[in-house]
Motif scaffolding. Sequence first.
Motif, short mmCIF file in Angstrom:
data_model
loop_
_atom_site.label_atom_id
_atom_site.label_comp_id
_atom_site.label_asym_id
_atom_site.label_seq_id
_atom_site.Cartn_x
_atom_site.Cartn_y
_atom_site.Cartn_z
N LEU A 56 7.20 -0.83 15.68
CA LEU A 56 7.98 -2.04 16.01
C LEU A 56 8.51 -2.39 14.50
O LEU A 56 8.80 -2.97 14.26
CB LEU A 56 6.93 -2.74 15.53
N GLY A 57 9.32 -0.93 14.37
CA GLY A 57 10.15 -0.72 13.69
C GLY A 57 10.07 -0.88 12.69
O GLY A 57 11.39 -1.96 11.81
N GLY A 58 8.82 -1.38 11.67
CA GLY A 58 9.09 -2.56 10.04
C GLY A 58 9.49 -3.41 9.95
O GLY A 58 9.23 -4.16 9.88
N ARG A 59 8.93 -3.67 11.86
CA ARG A 59 8.33 -5.66 11.90
C ARG A 59 7.11 -6.09 10.80
O ARG A 59 7.29 -7.03 11.23
CB ARG A 59 8.88 -5.66 12.76
N VAL A 60 6.36 -4.77 11.92
CA VAL A 60 4.87 -5.05 11.15
C VAL A 60 4.53 -4.58 10.28
O VAL A 60 5.01 -3.00 10.67
CB VAL A 60 3.87 -5.50 12.43
N GLU A 61 3.48 -4.15 9.70
CA GLU A 61 2.87 -3.41 8.15
C GLU A 61 1.58 -3.51 8.20
O GLU A 61 1.65 -4.82 8.63
CB GLU A 61 3.47 -3.59 7.11
N VAL A 62 0.80 -2.88 8.70
CA VAL A 62 -0.11 -2.33 8.64
C VAL A 62 -0.89 -2.51 6.89
O VAL A 62 -0.60 -0.60 6.90
CB VAL A 62 -1.64 -2.34 9.47
N ASP A 63 -2.01 -3.25 6.25
CA ASP A 63 -2.71 -2.69 5.68
C ASP A 63 -4.14 -2.35 5.90
O ASP A 63 -4.61 -3.08 5.92
CB ASP A 63 -2.52 -3.81 4.06
N VAL A 64 -4.78 -0.88 5.53
CA VAL A 64 -5.82 -0.65 6.29
C VAL A 64 -6.55 -0.41 4.73
O VAL A 64 -6.17 0.15 3.92
CB VAL A 64 -6.01 0.54 6.52
N TYR A 65 -7.89 -1.29 4.88
CA TYR A 65 -8.87 -1.29 3.56
C TYR A 65 -9.85 -1.15 3.94
O TYR A 65 -10.66 -1.22 4.52
CB TYR A 65 -8.71 -3.31 2.76
N PRO A 66 -10.19 0.22 3.99
CA PRO A 66 -11.65 1.13 4.25
C PRO A 66 -12.69 0.97 3.11
O PRO A 66 -12.84 0.83 2.23
CB PRO A 66 -10.64 2.62 4.60
N ASN A 67 -13.96 1.54 3.99
CA ASN A 67 -14.84 1.59 2.47
C ASN A 67 -15.39 -0.06 2.01
O ASN A 67 -15.95 0.06 0.85
CB ASN A 67 -14.27 2.30 1.42
N SER A 68 -15.18 -0.91 2.76
CA SER A 68 -15.46 -2.47 2.18
C SER A 68 -14.60 -2.78 0.20
O SER A 68 -15.14 -2.91 -0.14
CB SER A 68 -17.09 -2.28 1.61
N SER A 69 -13.69 -1.66 0.55
CA SER A 69 -12.82 -2.36 -0.20
C SER A 69 -11.73 -3.68 -0.51
O SER A 69 -11.09 -3.73 -1.45
CB SER A 69 -11.19 -1.13 -0.86
N LEU A 70 -11.86 -4.63 0.62
CA LEU A 70 -11.66 -5.39 0.67
C LEU A 70 -12.80 -6.83 0.61
O LEU A 70 -13.12 -7.57 0.09
CB LEU A 70 -10.23 -5.72 1.61
#
Length: 125
Positions: A56-70
């Motif tokens: 998607l060429g920078g139009r969408v960012e995915v922030d992944v939060y592992p280990n129950s960090s969020l």
Amino acid sequence: MFKTMVRALLCALAIGGSCLANAAQPIVIKFSHVVAENTPKGQGALLFKKLVEQRLGGRVEVDVYPNSSLFGDGKEMEALLLGDVQMLAPSLAKFEQYTRKVQIFDLPFLFDDIQAVDRFQRSPQ
């Protein structure tokens, strides 16, 4: 099943791509899960992030939060319903209150291989 899920998610994002073309800021997807990054689920989340951002060429960012960090295991579904997170990777047991039909996938020993799972999913109900 995993490949099918990734394809479906990427298709959904691609369909919405026309709406993203005029967006000044990228859309940010918060993807929360409760396991480590080196687990299959954690690796899948990172692969999803990589493919979405690549395709998607920078139009969408995915922030992944592992280990129950969020959000922890008990709060993820609530956070999704409230819009505090956009994606989860919960265990199928979390869906029991919505439908019992997916419980079959918590019994992987019922299937000989992934092809048997695919045949089962495509079979008439």
